[in-house]
Design a protein around this motif. Sequence first.
Motif, PDB file in Angstrom:
ATOM      1  N   PRO A 133       0.949  -1.088   0.038  1.00  0.00           N
ATOM      2  CA  PRO A 133      -0.150   0.086  -0.118  1.00  0.00           C
ATOM      3  C   PRO A 133       0.897   1.350  -0.021  1.00  0.00           C
ATOM      4  CG  PRO A 133      -0.004  -1.090   2.113  1.00  0.00           C
ATOM      5  CD  PRO A 133       0.800  -2.167   0.986  1.00  0.00           C
ATOM      6  N   PHE A 134       2.232   1.080   0.395  1.00  0.00           N
ATOM      7  CA  PHE A 134       2.842   2.355   0.181  1.00  0.00           C
ATOM      8  C   PHE A 134       3.276   2.743  -1.090  1.00  0.00           C
ATOM      9  CE2 PHE A 134       5.234  -1.497   1.702  1.00  0.00           C
ATOM     10  CZ  PHE A 134       6.062  -1.550   0.726  1.00  0.00           C
ATOM     11  N   ILE A 135       3.260   1.842  -1.806  1.00  0.00           N
ATOM     12  CA  ILE A 135       3.692   2.227  -3.438  1.00  0.00           C
ATOM     13  C   ILE A 135       2.463   3.306  -4.174  1.00  0.00           C
ATOM     14  CG2 ILE A 135       4.314   1.496  -5.614  1.00  0.00           C
ATOM     15  CD1 ILE A 135       5.536  -0.986  -4.212  1.00  0.00           C
ATOM     16  N   LYS A 136       2.647   4.269  -4.313  1.00  0.00           N
ATOM     17  CA  LYS A 136       1.714   5.399  -4.695  1.00  0.00           C
ATOM     18  C   LYS A 136       1.797   5.502  -6.555  1.00  0.00           C
ATOM     19  CE  LYS A 136      -0.018   5.650  -0.601  1.00  0.00           C
ATOM     20  NZ  LYS A 136      -1.304   4.882  -0.430  1.00  0.00           N
ATOM     21  N   LYS A 137       2.965   5.482  -6.693  1.00  0.00           N
ATOM     22  CA  LYS A 137       3.283   5.478  -8.396  1.00  0.00           C
ATOM     23  C   LYS A 137       4.106   4.849  -8.825  1.00  0.00           C
ATOM     24  CE  LYS A 137       3.106  10.041  -9.511  1.00  0.00           C
ATOM     25  NZ  LYS A 137       3.842  11.510  -9.855  1.00  0.00           N
ATOM     26  N   VAL A 138       3.854   4.084  -9.875  1.00  0.00           N
ATOM     27  CA  VAL A 138       4.877   3.707 -10.714  1.00  0.00           C
ATOM     28  C   VAL A 138       4.974   4.157 -12.090  1.00  0.00           C
ATOM     29  CG1 VAL A 138       5.414   0.982 -11.731  1.00  0.00           C
ATOM     30  CG2 VAL A 138       3.950   1.537  -9.579  1.00  0.00           C
ATOM     31  N   LEU A 139       6.077   4.470 -12.350  1.00  0.00           N
ATOM     32  CA  LEU A 139       6.702   5.187 -13.423  1.00  0.00           C
ATOM     33  C   LEU A 139       7.668   4.213 -14.506  1.00  0.00           C
ATOM     34  CD1 LEU A 139       7.244   8.560 -12.254  1.00  0.00           C
ATOM     35  CD2 LEU A 139       5.549   7.969 -14.057  1.00  0.00           C
ATOM     36  N   MET A 140       6.981   3.808 -15.887  1.00  0.00           N
ATOM     37  CA  MET A 140       8.054   3.134 -16.674  1.00  0.00           C
ATOM     38  C   MET A 140       8.915   4.146 -17.511  1.00  0.00           C
ATOM     39  SD  MET A 140       5.729  -0.053 -18.370  1.00  0.00           S
ATOM     40  CE  MET A 140       4.471   1.447 -18.824  1.00  0.00           C
ATOM     41  N   MET A 141      10.330   3.727 -17.677  1.00  0.00           N
ATOM     42  CA  MET A 141      11.333   4.675 -18.063  1.00  0.00           C
ATOM     43  C   MET A 141      11.598   4.400 -19.569  1.00  0.00           C
ATOM     44  SD  MET A 141      14.325   4.050 -15.273  1.00  0.00           S
ATOM     45  CE  MET A 141      14.280   2.444 -15.210  1.00  0.00           C
ATOM     46  N   GLU A 142      11.863   5.436 -20.309  1.00  0.00           N
ATOM     47  CA  GLU A 142      12.472   5.496 -21.423  1.00  0.00           C
ATOM     48  C   GLU A 142      13.976   5.089 -21.538  1.00  0.00           C
ATOM     49  OE1 GLU A 142      11.722   7.922 -25.734  1.00  0.00           O
ATOM     50  OE2 GLU A 142      11.753   9.190 -23.607  1.00  0.00           O
ATOM     51  N   ILE A 143      14.424   4.208 -22.048  1.00  0.00           N
ATOM     52  CA  ILE A 143      15.815   3.849 -21.955  1.00  0.00           C
ATOM     53  C   ILE A 143      16.428   3.799 -23.389  1.00  0.00           C
ATOM     54  CG2 ILE A 143      17.544   2.163 -21.147  1.00  0.00           C
ATOM     55  CD1 ILE A 143      15.877   1.529 -18.916  1.00  0.00           C
ATOM     56  N   ILE A 144      17.161   4.751 -23.751  1.00  0.00           N
ATOM     57  CA  ILE A 144      17.707   4.840 -25.101  1.00  0.00           C
ATOM     58  C   ILE A 144      18.291   3.420 -25.543  1.00  0.00           C
ATOM     59  CG2 ILE A 144      19.954   5.720 -24.896  1.00  0.00           C
ATOM     60  CD1 ILE A 144      19.352   8.004 -26.976  1.00  0.00           C
ATOM     61  N   SER A 145      18.198   3.049 -26.769  1.00  0.00           N
ATOM     62  CA  SER A 145      18.530   1.761 -27.379  1.00  0.00           C
ATOM     63  C   SER A 145      17.685   0.459 -27.167  1.00  0.00           C
ATOM     64  CB  SER A 145      20.045   1.546 -27.338  1.00  0.00           C
ATOM     65  OG  SER A 145      20.297   0.982 -25.962  1.00  0.00           O
ATOM     66  N   GLU A 146      16.848   0.797 -26.076  1.00  0.00           N
ATOM     67  CA  GLU A 146      16.274  -0.421 -25.701  1.00  0.00           C
ATOM     68  C   GLU A 146      14.512   0.004 -25.959  1.00  0.00           C
ATOM     69  OE1 GLU A 146      17.403  -2.994 -25.423  1.00  0.00           O
ATOM     70  OE2 GLU A 146      19.657  -2.519 -24.645  1.00  0.00           O
ATOM     71  N   THR A 147      14.055   1.076 -25.426  1.00  0.00           N
ATOM     72  CA  THR A 147      12.751   1.503 -25.592  1.00  0.00           C
ATOM     73  C   THR A 147      12.262   1.968 -26.721  1.00  0.00           C
ATOM     74  OG1 THR A 147      13.027   2.095 -22.962  1.00  0.00           O
ATOM     75  CG2 THR A 147      10.949   2.805 -24.210  1.00  0.00           C
ATOM     76  N   ASP A 148      13.257   2.046 -27.775  1.00  0.00           N
ATOM     77  CA  ASP A 148      12.960   3.079 -28.881  1.00  0.00           C
ATOM     78  C   ASP A 148      13.184   1.929 -30.035  1.00  0.00           C
ATOM     79  OD1 ASP A 148      15.577   2.756 -28.413  1.00  0.00           O
ATOM     80  OD2 ASP A 148      16.354   4.599 -29.285  1.00  0.00           O
ATOM     81  N   ASN A 149      13.027   0.750 -29.914  1.00  0.00           N
ATOM     82  CA  ASN A 149      12.962  -0.146 -31.130  1.00  0.00           C
ATOM     83  C   ASN A 149      11.918  -1.470 -30.583  1.00  0.00           C
ATOM     84  OD1 ASN A 149      15.656  -0.059 -32.649  1.00  0.00           O
ATOM     85  ND2 ASN A 149      16.468   0.289 -30.556  1.00  0.00           N
TER      86      ASN A 149
END
Length: 220
Positions: A133-149
Amino acid sequence: MNNILIISPHPDDETLGAGGSLLKHKDNGDIIYWINITNIKEEYGYSKEKVKKRNEEIKKVIESYEFNDFFDLSLKPTSLTENDIPFIVTKISSILDKIKPNILYIPFWNDVHSDHRVVFNALQPFFKSFRYPFIKKVLMMEIISETDNQFKETFKPNVFVDISDFIDKKIEIMNIYQSELGEHPFPRSIDNILNLAFYRGSQCNYQYAESFMLLKEVLD
């Protein structure tokens, strides 16, 4: 004050994906933690010199961000499979119970690198509010060379963080990982890191920005 946890499949993902945001959190007085999932070791076939150099790089990165704590699972890089998920879940669960972060930065679910996808799959139990319950926000990152393919669902940012005051420090930290950098048009080049931040900045009316996909947010 927020408790921030970033989870990186490999050393450098934390800086590529959220380096400026981590520096901004620290500047705002937040507590920041880092869990790294894989790392090179001699038993994995890496030379003693390379292992020593990588561990020195990680130490410098920890000092540069002033992380409040660092946890290294040291699994074999480029070799994660679904069989590693129970181990990852158990280790991270014990860390979460200790530090109780309210904001998580994690890899995008559809990154090209299989290690990133396995890590994301291992993190899914932690999205359950009735368990954490303490986790209020989860954000997925943009990691260059991995997220852009991606070849399926692409990264569609809906959260932008102004990092204009922190871009120089982000680049300074990224330069610690010399073995991971190359010259343009290599994806992980300083030019490309700056260009991506400049482009994301143009999307939110700032000079430089990092972008994320919001996976979950609980508003009190």
